[in-house]
Design a protein around this motif. Sequence first.
Motif, PDB file in Angstrom:
ATOM      1  N   THR A   1      21.532 125.826 -29.467  1.00 52.91           N
ATOM      2  CA  THR A   1      21.854 124.786 -30.122  1.00 52.91           C
ATOM      3  C   THR A   1      22.383 125.057 -31.547  1.00 52.91           C
ATOM      4  O   THR A   1      21.301 125.641 -32.148  1.00 52.91           O
ATOM      5  CB  THR A   1      20.961 123.503 -30.062  1.00 52.91           C
ATOM      6  OG1 THR A   1      19.720 123.982 -30.787  1.00 52.91           O
ATOM      7  CG2 THR A   1      20.846 123.141 -28.783  1.00 52.91           C
TER       8      THR A   1
ATOM      9  N   ASN B   1      27.861 114.203 -30.206  1.00 52.49           N
ATOM     10  CA  ASN B   1      28.856 114.133 -31.502  1.00 52.49           C
ATOM     11  C   ASN B   1      29.516 112.995 -31.646  1.00 52.49           C
ATOM     12  O   ASN B   1      30.570 112.871 -32.563  1.00 52.49           O
ATOM     13  CB  ASN B   1      29.912 115.194 -31.229  1.00 52.49           C
ATOM     14  CG  ASN B   1      29.252 116.865 -31.472  1.00 52.49           C
ATOM     15  OD1 ASN B   1      28.107 116.764 -31.967  1.00 52.49           O
ATOM     16  ND2 ASN B   1      29.857 117.817 -30.682  1.00 52.49           N
TER      17      ASN B   1
ATOM     18  N   GLU C   1      27.465 117.601 -25.220  1.00 55.93           N
ATOM     19  CA  GLU C   1      28.049 117.800 -26.642  1.00 55.93           C
ATOM     20  C   GLU C   1      28.841 116.605 -27.046  1.00 55.93           C
ATOM     21  O   GLU C   1      28.672 116.306 -28.137  1.00 55.93           O
ATOM     22  CB  GLU C   1      28.986 118.985 -26.878  1.00 55.93           C
ATOM     23  CG  GLU C   1      28.653 120.584 -27.392  1.00 55.93           C
ATOM     24  CD  GLU C   1      29.647 121.290 -27.643  1.00 55.93           C
ATOM     25  OE1 GLU C   1      29.113 122.403 -27.933  1.00 55.93           O
ATOM     26  OE2 GLU C   1      30.717 121.032 -27.616  1.00 55.93           O
TER      27      GLU C   1
END
Length: 324
Positions: free
Chosen positions: A191, A299, A295
């Motif tokens: 990450t 995000n 992701e």
Amino acid sequence: MHTQTRHYKQLTLGQRYQIQALLGQGLFQKDIAAVIGTSKSALSRELSRNTTADGYCAETAHARAVNRRTTAKKSSRFDERQTTVIKQGLQLGWSPENLSYRMKIETPDIAISHTTVYSRIAEDKAQGGVLYKSLPRFGKSRWKGGKRKAGRSAIPDRTDITKRPSVVELRSRLGDWEGDTVYGQDAHLVTLVDRKSRLLLLGKTDSKHADSVADVMINLLRRVPSVCTVTLDNGGEFAAHERVSAAIDTDIYFARPYASYQRGTNENTNGIIRRTWPKKMPLGHLTEADLSAMEMLINTMPRKVLGGLTPLEVYTGRSIALIA
């Protein structure tokens, strides 16, 4: 010593008659406040709100106050759309605070505080609902093991975080990344999180070998236009950091052992990932599509620290619609 909490109380009609009479006698506001048993600020607020061109009238003032309370926005605050937003947000892993901040941006007319969100969840639970099970921290178990051994000695030519440019602390620019690994039974995640925007880059490696981790880091960092610095922990999997530094043309620094707070942004993001993929869970089956979905989930998650914006919005400078 016991202190008693003071609560604001609405003025009664009797107190308003006293105010009217004492004003007629020419008393100062501080003296009137003392007589009727309220604060000077409360009396001042009462006069500014309820004095008309004809002066202060107790009956008129009381009627206006009652009307304000019954027609106030908070008296009719419930809106069915709020329930829909709460359900959708919790399903996406949003916390009540993140929900509240995002509503202020996209649906300000029905925005509610995070404490109200918690209240709605509690009401739903009391009626047999299961919204509470979707809270990010519900059922969270804490690791009770001791500290793992720091890998400082396993990392050649490491540059300590104390030598990192001070501008990185300001979070004033994009491109300062924090990195770590998330361990699974049969595979591991790499990450990388941007300090300013909290944008996540997520990759997978089948081996903790330093070269394998370095390859994943290089591929991830080549996806973004700006890499000013990278700050890592002291795990031996980062021993090939010089390969990453040369490939990306960036400086890499290492936090002090046991000082996870120096990479707090990354640690927090890993915690969000663990809500879906907990410790001891096999990760080898995860596909690129799975990683991309995680992701995107993170995000596009509103953050309190970003004022309700998402990492993607802060990183790209473009707004997105999240609430249907």
